[in-house]
Design an enzyme around this catalytic site. Structure first.
Site, PDB file in Angstrom:
ATOM      1  N   HIS A 316       6.548  -2.697  -2.217  1.00  9.71           N
ATOM      2  CA  HIS A 316       7.794  -2.442  -1.496  1.00  9.71           C
ATOM      3  C   HIS A 316       8.889  -2.286  -2.522  1.00  9.71           C
ATOM      4  O   HIS A 316       8.891  -2.964  -3.543  1.00  9.71           O
ATOM      5  CB  HIS A 316       8.102  -3.621  -0.556  1.00  9.71           C
ATOM      6  CG  HIS A 316       9.110  -3.279   0.481  1.00  9.71           C
ATOM      7  ND1 HIS A 316      10.456  -3.318   0.241  1.00  9.71           N
ATOM      8  CD2 HIS A 316       8.956  -2.861   1.759  1.00  9.71           C
ATOM      9  CE1 HIS A 316      11.090  -2.945   1.337  1.00  9.71           C
ATOM     10  NE2 HIS A 316      10.203  -2.662   2.272  1.00  9.71           N
ATOM     11  N   ASP A 374       3.467  -3.099   7.070  1.00  4.12           N
ATOM     12  CA  ASP A 374       2.498  -2.155   7.620  1.00  4.12           C
ATOM     13  C   ASP A 374       1.058  -2.597   7.446  1.00  4.12           C
ATOM     14  O   ASP A 374       0.158  -2.028   8.054  1.00  4.12           O
ATOM     15  CB  ASP A 374       2.669  -0.790   6.934  1.00  4.12           C
ATOM     16  CG  ASP A 374       3.973  -0.143   7.341  1.00  4.12           C
ATOM     17  OD1 ASP A 374       4.328  -0.268   8.520  1.00  4.12           O
ATOM     18  OD2 ASP A 374       4.625   0.457   6.485  1.00  4.12           O
TER      19      ASP A 374
HETATM   20  N1  ACO Z   1      -0.942   0.729  -4.896  1.00  2.00           N
HETATM   21  C1  ACO Z   1      -1.121   0.846  -6.238  1.00  2.00           C
HETATM   22  N2  ACO Z   1      -0.115   0.823  -7.132  1.00  2.00           N
HETATM   23  C2  ACO Z   1       1.137   0.715  -6.640  1.00  2.00           C
HETATM   24  C3  ACO Z   1       1.394   0.608  -5.261  1.00  2.00           C
HETATM   25  C4  ACO Z   1       0.294   0.614  -4.366  1.00  2.00           C
HETATM   26  N3  ACO Z   1       0.491   0.518  -3.052  1.00  2.00           N
HETATM   27  N4  ACO Z   1       2.731   0.520  -5.071  1.00  2.00           N
HETATM   28  C5  ACO Z   1       3.296   0.562  -6.277  1.00  2.00           C
HETATM   29  N5  ACO Z   1       2.329   0.676  -7.240  1.00  2.00           N
HETATM   30  C6  ACO Z   1       2.534   0.694  -8.702  1.00  2.00           C
HETATM   31  C7  ACO Z   1       3.046   2.048  -9.177  1.00  2.00           C
HETATM   32  O1  ACO Z   1       1.975   2.921  -9.515  1.00  2.00           O
HETATM   33  C8  ACO Z   1       3.870   1.655 -10.370  1.00  2.00           C
HETATM   34  O2  ACO Z   1       3.002   1.340 -11.419  1.00  2.00           O
HETATM   35  P1  ACO Z   1       3.423   1.706 -12.960  1.00  2.00           P
HETATM   36  O3  ACO Z   1       4.641   0.860 -13.222  1.00  2.00           O
HETATM   37  O4  ACO Z   1       2.241   1.345 -13.773  1.00  2.00           O
HETATM   38  O5  ACO Z   1       3.749   3.175 -12.972  1.00  2.00           O
HETATM   39  C9  ACO Z   1       4.517   0.322  -9.940  1.00  2.00           C
HETATM   40  O6  ACO Z   1       3.581  -0.234  -8.988  1.00  2.00           O
HETATM   41  C10 ACO Z   1       5.884   0.487  -9.293  1.00  2.00           C
HETATM   42  O7  ACO Z   1       5.773   1.409  -8.216  1.00  2.00           O
HETATM   43  P2  ACO Z   1       6.892   2.427  -7.779  1.00  2.00           P
HETATM   44  O8  ACO Z   1       6.266   3.607  -7.093  1.00  2.00           O
HETATM   45  O9  ACO Z   1       7.821   2.690  -8.919  1.00  2.00           O
HETATM   46  O10 ACO Z   1       7.682   1.533  -6.711  1.00  2.00           O
HETATM   47  P3  ACO Z   1       8.661   2.075  -5.605  1.00  2.00           P
HETATM   48  O11 ACO Z   1       9.610   0.981  -5.340  1.00  2.00           O
HETATM   49  O12 ACO Z   1       9.223   3.400  -5.967  1.00  2.00           O
HETATM   50  O13 ACO Z   1       7.686   2.307  -4.346  1.00  2.00           O
HETATM   51  C11 ACO Z   1       6.511   2.018  -2.317  1.00  2.00           C
HETATM   52  C12 ACO Z   1       7.594   1.469  -3.262  1.00  2.00           C
HETATM   53  C13 ACO Z   1       6.785   3.511  -2.012  1.00  2.00           C
HETATM   54  C14 ACO Z   1       6.536   1.251  -1.008  1.00  2.00           C
HETATM   55  C15 ACO Z   1       5.130   1.884  -3.016  1.00  2.00           C
HETATM   56  O14 ACO Z   1       4.864   0.521  -3.281  1.00  2.00           O
HETATM   57  C16 ACO Z   1       3.994   2.496  -2.189  1.00  2.00           C
HETATM   58  O15 ACO Z   1       3.755   3.704  -2.280  1.00  2.00           O
HETATM   59  N6  ACO Z   1       3.262   1.663  -1.365  1.00  2.00           N
HETATM   60  C17 ACO Z   1       2.228   2.175  -0.501  1.00  2.00           C
HETATM   61  C18 ACO Z   1       2.826   2.798   0.742  1.00  2.00           C
HETATM   62  C19 ACO Z   1       3.400   1.753   1.693  1.00  2.00           C
HETATM   63  O16 ACO Z   1       2.758   0.765   2.002  1.00  2.00           O
HETATM   64  N7  ACO Z   1       4.605   2.038   2.199  1.00  2.00           N
HETATM   65  C20 ACO Z   1       5.275   1.177   3.171  1.00  2.00           C
HETATM   66  C21 ACO Z   1       6.503   0.588   2.586  1.00  2.00           C
HETATM   67  S1  ACO Z   1       7.203  -0.558   3.699  1.00  2.00           S
HETATM   68  C22 ACO Z   1       7.939   0.364   4.858  1.00  2.00           C
HETATM   69  O17 ACO Z   1       8.379   1.455   4.686  1.00  2.00           O
HETATM   70  C23 ACO Z   1       7.997  -0.238   6.143  1.00  2.00           C
END
Ligand code: ACO
Length: 439
Positions: A316, A374
């Protein structure tokens, strides 16, 4: 500057030095009630001729708000100062709607009046039936929802004047009231069953279940455990401060667009798998993983920077701890499955196993990736009989009150301006035009 912003201003400054000119600039610091301090960069461009750069708004506060507070490090979520766990335990969705829209919990008479108002706005204009019939039967219900909610502006002209506080409130009531009918009808249309009309003798959650699952040829008895769980799911999704869809609603509304159009924009933004679409993606992912022995293989995929697979329902932007909504939902998942007599639901077992393994894995620990709201909602919704394609629709239904409360707050903020971010331009400059026959 609004009066709240004036109160928030402190005598503190952050000094920024432009080493190319040797000039320093004092940027005022603002304090909220709680949470990180905010550097006021509004005069920055005027004083320095430079923009700030923050794609994804990871360090940018876009507005003042007194609706929802999140402490992502501690895993705390509050609406109007009330903790989400308390609201889930003691309140109901109608009361939370009133709270979000008006700032205070209602007394008993006000609550009754609010519920009556919402109940009596739940029918759709009859001509909207025809709009549904224009969609293909296999249309995604989110596509239908975006279309129907946008079309409300064409049906309710008497609540589109954003400068009239009464019209703003009527539009807010209409949107909260009509969303269950819109959502249920999107489903009924997709399965070819007749639309079921709202019933004024039922609660908000009961009525939604009735419109989703009843048919005209027999009586339908709402399962009270499922209605209570539905109500909790609505509370848990009601608002979440300046996320992508809420910011979309605010940005759309900042131009003066009518509230129905703004909420349609919010629904579109919510649809994406990085946001509200994740609950649908979680179930698809669990289905794809198939069995617990495949979990390590999928975790490796999620960790591989060359693979764009992500663990859906994990991570998140704000929570760097367990999402408090996921905690409440995890315990409700068991209640709902028990009430439905579902023992050993394999998807729930697999989800819990996946969570356990991921939370012990260095990759997830270091990046503070925890289950979000979720992760468990889809399992509950599926057990309740909702098809996967309706999951994000339910999220949109519940979030409507948050969007509209945030939209109203923005319109009522005297410092409100049209949202207009700037950019770092990296394209070509002042090229000579070459006629078509010379290229
Ligand atoms: N699985 C694997 N790796 C992940 C995940 C994941 N679900 N989420 C983040 N990471 C990793 C990224 O690859 C990144 O790694 P790095 O630093 O080695 O490059 C690091 O964690 C940071 O991730 P970002 O994408 O920079 O974080 P951001 O804050 O931009 O993204 C998000 C947040 C979009 C929710 C992300 O965690 C994600 O895509 N999760 C899966 C989708 C999801 O569950 N969305 C629902 C969110 S809650 C809502 O909207 C109600």
């Amino acid at each position: 500057m609004s009066s709240d912003a004036k109160e928030a201003a402190t005598n503190e400054y952050v000094t920024m030095t432009d080493h190319s000119t040797g000039k320093s600039y004092d940027l005022p610091v603002m304090n909220g009630t709680v949470g990180p301090k905010v550097v006021d960069v509004r005069p920055f461009y005027r004083d320095t001729g430079m923009f700030t750069y923050d794609p994804g708004f990871t360090s940018t506060g876009s507005c003042e708000s007194s609706i929802t507070y999140i402490d992502g490090e501690a895993g705390i979520l509050m609406h109007r100062g009330y903790r989400i766990e308390d609201l889930c335990e003691h309140s109901d969705f109608m009361e939370v709607c009133y709270l979000l829209l008006n700032g205070e919990l209602p007394d008993a008479a006000t609550k009754k009046e609010f519920e009556t108002t919402i109940t009596y706005h739940s029918m759709l204009h009859e001509q909207l039936n025809n709009l549904y019939r224009g969609f293909r039967r296999d249309a995604h219900p989110m596509a239908i929802m975006v279309g129907v909610v946008g079309a409300l502006s064409a049906f309710y002209h008497d609540s589109t004047d954003i400068n009239d506080p009464e019209q703003r409130m009527i539009a807010s009531h209409r949107l909260v009231a009509k969303m269950p009918t819109i959502a249920a009808w999107a489903y009924k249309y997709s399965i070819g069953q007749p639309f079921m009309y709202p019933r004024n003798d039922m609660s908000y959650a009961e009525n939604f279940l009735q419109m989703m699952f009843s048919v005209p040829c027999e009586d339908y008895v709402v399962n009270s455990v499922l209605a209570a769980a539905m109500d909790k799911i609505f509370i848990l999704h009601a608002d979440h401060e300046q996320n992508a869809s809420t910011s979309t609603v605010r940005l759309a509304g900042s131009s003066g667009a009518n509230p129905f159009a703004c909420i349609a924009a919010g629904i579109s933004s919510l649809w994406g798998p990085s946001h509200g679409g994740a609950n649908e993606a979680v179930l698809n992912m669990l289905g794809e993983i198939g069995s617990a022995d495949k979990i390590p293989e999928y975790l490796e995929k999620a960790k591989d920077p060359q693979d764009n697979f992500r663990l859906m329902g994990f991570g998140h932007r704000v929570y760097k701890n367990y999402d408090p909504r996921a905690k409440v939902l995890q315990s409700h998942a068991h209640n709902v499955l028990d009430a439905l007599g579902i023992r050993d639901e394999p998807l729930l077992k697999m989800a819990m196993e996946l969570e356990k393994i991921a939370l012990e894995d260095d990759y997830f620990v270091q990046r503070k990736l925890f289950p979000n709201v979720d992760f468990y909602s889809g399992i509950i919704l599926r057990a309740m009989g909702f098809p996967v394609s309706m999951f994000t629709v339910l999220f949109a239904l519940a979030r409507t009150v948050g969007w509209i409360a945030q939209w109203k707050e923005m319109i009522e903020d005297p410092s409100q301006k049209i949202g207009r971010p700037r950019q770092l331009y990296t394209g070509e400059y002042d090229r000579e035009y070459v006629p078509l026959d010379k290229r």
